[in-house]
Design an enzyme around this catalytic site. Structure first.
Site, short mmCIF file in Angstrom:
data_model
loop_
_atom_site.label_atom_id
_atom_site.label_comp_id
_atom_site.label_asym_id
_atom_site.label_seq_id
_atom_site.Cartn_x
_atom_site.Cartn_y
_atom_site.Cartn_z
NE ARG A 158 -0.75 -7.60 17.72
CZ ARG A 158 -1.68 -7.86 18.63
NH1 ARG A 158 -2.04 -6.95 19.50
NH2 ARG A 158 -2.26 -9.04 18.69
N GLY A 159 -1.34 -2.06 14.78
CA GLY A 159 -0.66 -0.81 14.45
C GLY A 159 -0.15 -0.12 15.70
CE1 TYR A 184 -14.24 -2.30 1.92
CE2 TYR A 184 -13.70 -1.89 4.23
CZ TYR A 184 -14.40 -1.56 3.08
OH TYR A 184 -15.27 -0.49 3.10
CG ASP A 188 -0.30 7.05 8.70
OD1 ASP A 188 0.80 6.98 8.10
OD2 ASP A 188 -0.61 6.27 9.61
NE ARG A 225 2.20 -2.88 5.65
CZ ARG A 225 2.01 -4.19 5.60
NH1 ARG A 225 1.01 -4.73 6.25
NH2 ARG A 225 2.82 -4.94 4.92
P1 ADP Z 1 -3.40 1.44 12.54
O1 ADP Z 1 -3.88 2.82 12.83
O2 ADP Z 1 -3.00 0.73 13.78
O3 ADP Z 1 -2.39 1.40 11.43
P2 ADP Z 1 -5.35 0.46 10.62
O4 ADP Z 1 -6.73 1.00 10.67
O5 ADP Z 1 -4.47 0.96 9.54
O6 ADP Z 1 -4.69 0.62 12.05
O7 ADP Z 1 -5.45 -1.13 10.52
C1 ADP Z 1 -4.28 -1.93 10.57
C2 ADP Z 1 -4.32 -2.99 9.49
O8 ADP Z 1 -5.45 -3.86 9.70
C3 ADP Z 1 -4.49 -2.46 8.09
O9 ADP Z 1 -3.24 -2.13 7.52
C4 ADP Z 1 -5.16 -3.61 7.37
O10 ADP Z 1 -4.20 -4.55 6.95
C5 ADP Z 1 -6.01 -4.23 8.45
N1 ADP Z 1 -7.38 -3.73 8.38
C6 ADP Z 1 -7.83 -2.57 8.91
N2 ADP Z 1 -9.14 -2.40 8.69
C7 ADP Z 1 -9.55 -3.46 7.98
C8 ADP Z 1 -10.83 -3.87 7.42
N3 ADP Z 1 -11.92 -3.13 7.58
N4 ADP Z 1 -10.87 -5.03 6.72
C9 ADP Z 1 -9.76 -5.79 6.58
N5 ADP Z 1 -8.55 -5.46 7.08
C10 ADP Z 1 -8.43 -4.32 7.77
MG MG Z 2 -2.72 1.96 9.49
MG MG Z 3 -3.17 4.67 12.11
#
Ligand code: ADP
Ligand code: MG
Ligand code: MG
Length: 360
Positions: free
Chosen positions: A44-45, A114, A165, A169
């Site tokens: 969750r971001g 992943y 960014d 994470r």
């Molecule tokens: P935000 O922009 O809200 O930070 P992210 O794209 O960074 O969103 O995704 C939030 C988190 O979700 C990541 O830090 C990671 O832990 C998990 N995540 C995102 N994409 C994947 C993926 N393709 N496979 C597994 N985990 C993922």
């Molecule tokens: Mg992120």
């Molecule tokens: Mg982001």
């Protein structure tokens, strides 16, 4: 070890034919967006949530945005020519806008799932050995160097993109421990003149973006050099990359004596500012006091000293003195090369065994 080094140094560009018009990634099967079932929230971001999902019995990850802007930005990066052929970019599978049962529009990005998740979580669970650390960071850095590059391949043009960014994470870990860059919601695509694409400026202040903890001093000071926007934003990415190197190598099992435990995972600057630093905290620490994380290991072999030099050249206070991502990738490759890769005073046994993972 030699084999590992060789594989690491091999180019990352797949030779497949580029067809920029095709939605599906060249290295992945098309995904049936009609048949998508969200299973569990895995992240969750600030601008959305990420779910593990299935489509036609295939596990995928789906990022759901409530707003259009960051979705559009991230999608536009994934759709850039050549990007989906690169091995160190998260594998994009499709995008869709849909109306929820409550009548809201949501925006979905589908990508490869992943299972090991992001680098930060991986490091909190495992303490990888030296070759694994080098390999993970080399692959992530190769991804960043590719993102930063402006490329012409015949008719195909890939503009330079700044991530804006970079943090542990937003780097995802594959089963073989190679890494990919993800989360392009704040990225900025630069035009041939080195200026941001029109319109992007208005939406997203050029100098203020990213995650507080990873903000470069010039960002904290509001002093990003906008006259050379392209270089300045690349330098901001490399600063954050240096912090990611520190975070990763702090957990490197080969940098601590055998029998002594590897220190627990720490977010960068956690010791100095805790878990919820304010903008002012970061400003004081990074910009005014010019502090950087201290190296927690005592190993002072040649390889470890050159690692420290590399990290320091990434997070240099003087943005223009920082390494380029391309150069940082070369440094990491060198750290793994046979003649320099005996850093550890410790754990020679582990090094000899190659890139075995050590669980906590
Ligand atoms: P935000 O922009 O809200 O930070 P992210 O794209 O960074 O969103 O995704 C939030 C988190 O979700 C990541 O830090 C990671 O832990 C998990 N995540 C995102 N994409 C994947 C993926 N393709 N496979 C597994 N985990 C993922
Ligand atoms: Mg992120
Ligand atoms: Mg982001």
């Amino acid at each position: 070890a030699l084999l590992l080094g060789y594989r690491l140094l091999k180019g990352n560009y797949k030779q497949s034919v580029v067809n920029p018009g095709v939605m599906e990634a060249a290295n992945t099967e098309p995904v049936d967006l009609e048949d998508l079932k969200l299973l569990e929230c895995i992240g969750r971001g600030r601008y959305g949530s990420v779910f593990r999902a299935v489509s036609n019995q295939r596990t995928v990850a789906v990022k759901v945005f409530s707003g259009h802007h960051h979705y559009a930005t991230e999608r536009s990066v994934y759709l850039l020519p050549l990007l989906r052929q690169h091995d160190n970019m998260a594998a994009f599978m499709g995008a869709e806008e849909r109306i929820t049962s409550e009548g809201r529009t949501e925006y979905l990005l589908v990508m490869e799932y992943y299972p090991l998740g992001c680098l930060g979580v991986y490091l909190s669970r495992y303490s990888p050995d030296w070759p694994s650390c080098c390999r993970m960071l080399h692959s992530a850095t190769t991804g960043l160097a590719f993102l930063h590059a402006e490329l012409y391949r015949g008719e195909v043009y890939k503009p330079a993109v700044c991530h804006r960014d970079i943090n542990s994470r937003n780097i995802l870990v594959r089963g073989d421990l190679s890494c990919v860059l993800s989360d392009f919601g704040l990225s900025m695509t630069l035009t041939r003149t080195g200026l941001p694409l029109q319109g992007e400026e208005e939406h997203c202040a050029i100098s203020e973006a990213g995650t507080l903890r990873y903000m470069a001093p010039e960002v904290l000071e509001g002093a990003v050099n906008l006259r050379d926007c392209e270089s300045a934003l690349k330098q901001v990415d490399v600063y954050a990359l240096g912090l990611v190197y520190w975070e990763t190598f702090s957990r490197c099992s080969d940098l601590y004596p055998t029998g002594e435990s590897v220190p627990e995972y720490q977010m960068v600057f956690q010791e100095e500012v805790g878990k919820q630093p304010s903008f002012q905290d970061m400003q004081r620490l990074v910009s005014r006091d010019k502090q950087r994380p201290s190296f927690p290991w005592k190993d002072s072999s040649l390889a470890v000293r050159s690692l420290q030099d590399t990290i320091e050249e990434c997070w240099d206070h003087d943005a223009e003195a920082r390494l380029t991502a391309q150069c940082a990738a070369q440094r990491l490759a060198d750290l793994l090369a046979p003649n320099t890769r005996s850093p550890a005073l410790y754990n020679h046994r582990n090094l000899a065994e190659g890139s075995k993972m050590t669980a906590d």
